[in-house]
Structure formats: structure tokens, C-alpha cells
Design a protein around this motif. Sequence first.
Motif, PDB file in Angstrom:
ATOM      1  N   GLU A  48      81.333  26.000 -63.205  1.00  0.00           N
ATOM      2  CA  GLU A  48      81.309  24.703 -62.884  1.00  0.00           C
ATOM      3  C   GLU A  48      81.168  24.731 -61.241  1.00  0.00           C
ATOM      4  O   GLU A  48      80.451  23.885 -60.582  1.00  0.00           O
ATOM      5  CB  GLU A  48      82.770  23.969 -63.151  1.00  0.00           C
ATOM      6  CG  GLU A  48      82.784  23.622 -64.734  1.00  0.00           C
ATOM      7  CD  GLU A  48      84.253  22.905 -65.041  1.00  0.00           C
ATOM      8  OE1 GLU A  48      84.346  22.221 -63.983  1.00  0.00           O
ATOM      9  OE2 GLU A  48      84.396  23.156 -66.396  1.00  0.00           O
ATOM     10  N   LEU A  49      81.717  25.334 -60.536  1.00  0.00           N
ATOM     11  CA  LEU A  49      81.616  25.860 -59.026  1.00  0.00           C
ATOM     12  C   LEU A  49      80.317  25.852 -58.704  1.00  0.00           C
ATOM     13  O   LEU A  49      79.575  25.546 -58.023  1.00  0.00           O
ATOM     14  CB  LEU A  49      82.562  26.757 -58.744  1.00  0.00           C
ATOM     15  CG  LEU A  49      82.442  27.477 -57.100  1.00  0.00           C
ATOM     16  CD1 LEU A  49      82.682  26.315 -56.292  1.00  0.00           C
ATOM     17  CD2 LEU A  49      83.314  28.643 -56.943  1.00  0.00           C
ATOM     18  N   LEU A  50      79.464  27.106 -59.403  1.00  0.00           N
ATOM     19  CA  LEU A  50      78.328  27.505 -59.249  1.00  0.00           C
ATOM     20  C   LEU A  50      77.170  26.093 -59.377  1.00  0.00           C
ATOM     21  O   LEU A  50      76.301  25.872 -58.891  1.00  0.00           O
ATOM     22  CB  LEU A  50      77.594  28.624 -60.035  1.00  0.00           C
ATOM     23  CG  LEU A  50      78.334  29.935 -59.633  1.00  0.00           C
ATOM     24  CD1 LEU A  50      77.835  31.075 -60.819  1.00  0.00           C
ATOM     25  CD2 LEU A  50      77.931  30.225 -58.243  1.00  0.00           C
ATOM     26  N   GLY A  51      77.516  25.416 -60.498  1.00  0.00           N
ATOM     27  CA  GLY A  51      76.614  23.927 -60.695  1.00  0.00           C
ATOM     28  C   GLY A  51      76.976  23.160 -59.770  1.00  0.00           C
ATOM     29  O   GLY A  51      76.090  22.409 -59.370  1.00  0.00           O
ATOM     30  N   ALA A  52      78.243  22.855 -59.272  1.00  0.00           N
ATOM     31  CA  ALA A  52      78.630  21.916 -58.026  1.00  0.00           C
ATOM     32  C   ALA A  52      77.831  22.175 -56.856  1.00  0.00           C
ATOM     33  O   ALA A  52      77.114  21.363 -56.194  1.00  0.00           O
ATOM     34  CB  ALA A  52      79.910  21.756 -57.998  1.00  0.00           C
ATOM     35  N   LEU A  53      77.686  23.601 -56.669  1.00  0.00           N
ATOM     36  CA  LEU A  53      77.001  23.884 -55.361  1.00  0.00           C
ATOM     37  C   LEU A  53      75.599  23.639 -55.400  1.00  0.00           C
ATOM     38  O   LEU A  53      74.862  23.158 -54.458  1.00  0.00           O
ATOM     39  CB  LEU A  53      77.164  25.383 -55.209  1.00  0.00           C
ATOM     40  CG  LEU A  53      78.516  25.877 -54.808  1.00  0.00           C
ATOM     41  CD1 LEU A  53      78.909  27.420 -54.615  1.00  0.00           C
ATOM     42  CD2 LEU A  53      78.864  25.303 -53.222  1.00  0.00           C
ATOM     43  N   LYS A  54      74.848  23.755 -56.642  1.00  0.00           N
ATOM     44  CA  LYS A  54      73.481  23.670 -56.869  1.00  0.00           C
ATOM     45  C   LYS A  54      73.145  22.119 -56.838  1.00  0.00           C
ATOM     46  O   LYS A  54      72.293  21.639 -56.324  1.00  0.00           O
ATOM     47  CB  LYS A  54      72.955  24.135 -58.187  1.00  0.00           C
ATOM     48  CG  LYS A  54      72.835  25.746 -58.309  1.00  0.00           C
ATOM     49  CD  LYS A  54      71.519  25.856 -58.399  1.00  0.00           C
ATOM     50  CE  LYS A  54      71.622  27.546 -58.569  1.00  0.00           C
ATOM     51  NZ  LYS A  54      70.784  28.007 -57.454  1.00  0.00           N
ATOM     52  N   ASP A  55      74.329  21.387 -57.675  1.00  0.00           N
ATOM     53  CA  ASP A  55      74.045  19.811 -57.576  1.00  0.00           C
ATOM     54  C   ASP A  55      74.186  19.430 -55.831  1.00  0.00           C
ATOM     55  O   ASP A  55      73.366  18.370 -55.583  1.00  0.00           O
ATOM     56  CB  ASP A  55      75.227  19.141 -58.313  1.00  0.00           C
ATOM     57  CG  ASP A  55      74.903  19.252 -59.826  1.00  0.00           C
ATOM     58  OD1 ASP A  55      73.843  19.595 -60.009  1.00  0.00           O
ATOM     59  OD2 ASP A  55      75.816  19.092 -60.339  1.00  0.00           O
TER      60      ASP A  55
END
Length: 199
Positions: A95-102
Motif C-alpha cells: 500500500e505504501l509503494l502504491g501510494a508513492l506511485k499514485d
Amino acid sequence: AAEAFKRNFFFFFELRSDRERVLAALKDRPGHEELKLAGEVVSSEKKGLKDLRSGFSKITDALAQLKLLGNGFVEEHQNTTDCPLCGHDWEERSELLGALKDTESTLDPALVDLQRLIADSTKRLSNAEINLATLNEQYRIAVVNEQSLIKIESELSASILNSPFKEYLNFDSLGAVTESFIAAHLDRISIAGSAANLL
């Protein structure tokens, strides 16, 4: 005498025509205020474009730094779920990696918009520079025309002074002098010349 008089009047008509052409051209000359305003527009557009480019550069540099730091932090701290940018706990690393990409993808359209603003500003600057160059060229041509006008009016004045009809001729009445006017006066000269020969 009549032949010389005709040549002088043809020269007079040529000068008058040249004078009218130059006066017409001078009507379109740009004024000092118009040139000044065009120069100010170019300066303003240059400043605006410089500011946009500077802002774009700062934003892209900051984003690159944030990406580098964020990715570096996440790589070094494999077990963390806390966001290195805002501190939020995402509970799962994915979720952290996804939030950074978003976050990165949210900023990309803003950069595209800023690039579009830079392109528009570049186009406006180019148009303003073309306009200023055109006005400067028109002004340069007007200066040349003014110099020509001085020469033409000097030659016209001499032509008027050397004319036997100088009482009819001046700059205000130049348009009234027609070929029929000259022909009528040439007949008068011919008659006067014939009478003088009889005596």
C-alpha cells in the motif's frame, strides 16, 4: 521655351507623384509610443517565460529529489509501512509503494500543464518579437521616407520657383495643377511667344 516648360512640368508631375506616395507611406509609420509598448510586451513575455522555465526546473528538480529520497528510504527500510513524505502508516508495504506511485502520477499532469504554459509563452514571445521587428523596420523605412520627402519637397520648391506660374503653385495647391491647366498655360506661352516674334 515651350518645350523646356513641358519638360519642367513633367518633372513637376513626377515629383508631385513621388511626394504623394511618400506622404501615403508615412501615414502608416509606427509612433514612438507604439514602439515602446511593443518593446515592453517583449520584455514582459521574456520575464514570464523565464519565470515559468525557472519554476518548471525547480519543480522537476524537487520531484526528482523526492522520488530519489522516497525510493531510497523505502529500499533501506524494507519493513516500514510509514510514508517518508507525510508519515502516514499504510499498514502494508504494498500500500505504501502504491501510494508513492499514485503521488508521482498525480504530479505528472501538473508538469504537462506547466510544459503547455511554457510552449504558449514561447509562442507569445516569438509573436511579440516578430511584431517589434516589423515595427522597427517600418520605423526605419519611415525615416528613409522622411529624408526622401525633404529632398522631394526641396526639388518641388525649386521647380515652383523656376515656373512662370509660381503664383498658382504651392504645396497646398499641388493637386489642382492638372495637365489641362498646363496645356491652357502652354497655349498662353505660345501665343505670347508668337506675339513677341512679330514685334
